[in-house]
Scaffold this motif. Structure first.
Motif, PDB file in Angstrom:
ATOM      1  N   TRP A  49      21.713 -33.281   1.502  1.00 56.96           N
ATOM      2  CA  TRP A  49      20.905 -33.234   2.724  1.00 56.96           C
ATOM      3  C   TRP A  49      20.479 -34.616   3.174  1.00 56.96           C
ATOM      4  CZ3 TRP A  49      20.282 -28.360   4.649  1.00 56.96           C
ATOM      5  CH2 TRP A  49      20.582 -27.314   3.771  1.00 56.96           C
ATOM      6  N   LEU A  79      24.249 -32.418   5.704  1.00 58.57           N
ATOM      7  CA  LEU A  79      23.426 -31.260   6.033  1.00 58.57           C
ATOM      8  C   LEU A  79      22.088 -31.709   6.604  1.00 58.57           C
ATOM      9  CD1 LEU A  79      24.214 -29.146   2.861  1.00 58.57           C
ATOM     10  CD2 LEU A  79      24.875 -28.575   5.199  1.00 58.57           C
ATOM     11  N   TRP A  87      25.658 -26.289   9.470  1.00 61.28           N
ATOM     12  CA  TRP A  87      25.784 -25.514   8.239  1.00 61.28           C
ATOM     13  C   TRP A  87      27.133 -24.796   8.220  1.00 61.28           C
ATOM     14  CZ3 TRP A  87      20.367 -22.803   8.980  1.00 61.28           C
ATOM     15  CH2 TRP A  87      19.372 -23.787   8.990  1.00 61.28           C
ATOM     16  N   SER A 112      20.285 -21.921   5.479  1.00 63.02           N
ATOM     17  CA  SER A 112      21.383 -22.889   5.509  1.00 63.02           C
ATOM     18  C   SER A 112      22.531 -22.429   4.620  1.00 63.02           C
ATOM     19  CB  SER A 112      20.884 -24.260   5.069  1.00 63.02           C
ATOM     20  OG  SER A 112      20.372 -24.219   3.748  1.00 63.02           O
ATOM     21  N   TYR A 113      22.218 -21.834   3.488  1.00 63.66           N
ATOM     22  CA  TYR A 113      23.273 -21.360   2.596  1.00 63.66           C
ATOM     23  C   TYR A 113      24.033 -20.185   3.208  1.00 63.66           C
ATOM     24  CZ  TYR A 113      21.759 -24.377  -1.245  1.00 63.66           C
ATOM     25  OH  TYR A 113      21.477 -25.463  -2.044  1.00 63.66           O
ATOM     26  N   ILE A 116      26.477 -21.722   5.535  1.00 65.92           N
ATOM     27  CA  ILE A 116      27.627 -22.274   4.820  1.00 65.92           C
ATOM     28  C   ILE A 116      28.568 -21.158   4.376  1.00 65.92           C
ATOM     29  CG2 ILE A 116      28.294 -23.444   2.673  1.00 65.92           C
ATOM     30  CD1 ILE A 116      25.706 -25.135   3.022  1.00 65.92           C
TER      31      ILE A 116
END
Length: 380
Positions: A49, A79, A87, A112-113, A116
């Protein structure tokens, strides 16, 4: 792109999470994990990040000028908490990787995950490496967020049986337990012959309510009257309340507060000046502090939570007491300072060989137990 040069048959692995120069155990673990995977012959990259946490959640200093370990060369910092569109692009850029590992420290990371994961190819091998399945101090949205994430990944890796039970309550994906190996920097240990009793204890690390500093202060007031305490670490709130508690318990002459991040260079002096490290946690997952204490030749007084009872051999290299119970902890302090006990417990301390622990950890992370089929090198 800077990555390791993986050996034939190795995997292409992307780890998403905090890394040097961010501070704290999460960044240390991600960075050390990348180094270990690369040394094992895998081709590794870290996606990190521009800021470790959003500023409104952690307004303090997030980076340190000198990383307390070797930064991983294949670290990218693309990120951004303010750019959700990035993302998905990050996930798309990882489609050629054999394994994507999401280092989960807080539900704050979940949106954010999920972005992704949406960008990855269908059927991508993904693991949520959970340092904490749920926070010690929870908010109403924590469980729904974690449930959504853990149901989207291929498998979940945790560091204790208690955390495994939490994860199994949130997902039907495979959940596996691996002991967290040492990943924090260790300086020169205390000389084996240095057994002087200093009548001083150490509380070390970030100070948050679940870590039970207030319980320790109450126990100190009940315990041996000539024993001091050093509290060294960042306070995530509660510093003024702690000072008031120290005053109300008449402990001002016995307790030294050292609020703020502790640089690695200052750690040996703190451990050398103490007889034992005290971990009075109300709850716990896995902690590096026990291993740090043992590397410095120091016994540990800990509560029976998380993995402490498995790390500390009660009566051999430390003592175990009940969590959230000042009387039980005060009794442990009294037992520790019985004549000859500090020296005897110190003599039982042995540094742990973490090479086998790391080997098992990497096998668990890259093997087939987490995501179903055995992993092989090459893109799919």
């Amino acid at each position: 792109m800077g990555t390791s040069s993986g050996a034939p048959g190795g995997l292409r692995i992307a780890i998403v999470g905090p890394a040097f120069p961010y501070k704290g155990g999460g960044a240390h673990h991600t960075t050390e994990l990348a180094h270990r995977l690369a040394a094992a012959g895998h081709d590794v990259v870290i996606e990190s990040w521009r800021a470790q946490y959003p500023g409104f959640l952690y307004p303090g200093q997030q980076t340190i000028s000198d990383p307390e370990g070797e930064p991983f060369p294949g670290t990218r910092r693309r990120l951004d908490w303010r750019r959700p569109d990035g993302w998905w692009r990050t996930g798309r850029g990882l489609r050629s990787y054999d394994l994507v590992v999401l280092a989960v420290l807080s539900p704050v990371q979940v949106p954010s995950y999920l972005g992704i994961l949406a960008g990855l190819r269908r059927g991508a091998r993904t693991v949520a490496l959970c340092h904490n399945v749920l926070p010690h101090e929870r908010k109403p949205y924590d469980e729904p967020l974690m449930k959504r994430l853990l149901r989207r990944v291929g498998g979940v890796l945790v560091h204790s049986d208690e955390q495994a039970r939490l994860a199994e309550g949130l997902t039907e994906r495979p959940v596996r337990v691996a002991e967290m190996p040492a990943h924090l920097p260790v300086a020169a240990a205390v000389a084996p012959g240095d057994v002087k009793v200093r009548r001083r204890l150490l509380f070390f690390g970030i100070v948050r309510p679940y870590k039970g500093l207030d319980v320790l202060l109450h126990a100190l007031a009940k315990g041996p009257g000539d024993v001091g305490l050093t509290v060294a670490g960042e306070f995530w709130g509660g510093l003024d309340e702690t000072r008031e508690l120290i005053r109300s318990l008449d402990l001002a002459s016995r307790v030294e507060l050292r609020p703020g991040y502790v640089p690695a260079a200052d750690v040996p002096g703190l451990f050398t000046a103490a007889d034992a490290l005290v971990l009075p946690y109300r709850t716990a997952t896995a902690s590096q502090n026990v291993w740090m204490a043992y590397e410095h030749g120091l016994p540990v007084i800990a509560t029976d939570v998380g993995g402490f009872a498995g790390q500390v051999r009660d009566g051999v290299d430390g003592l175990i007491c009940e969590p959230g119970d000042a009387a039980s902890l005060a009794d442990a302090l009294g037992r520790f300072y019985a004549p000859g006990e500090p020296e005897r417990l110190r003599s039982g301390v042995r540094p742990v060989d973490h090479a086998p622990v790391w080997a098992e950890y990497l096998d668990m992370l890259t093997g087939d137990a987490l995501t179903g089929d055995a992993l092989t090198g090459g893109a799919r």
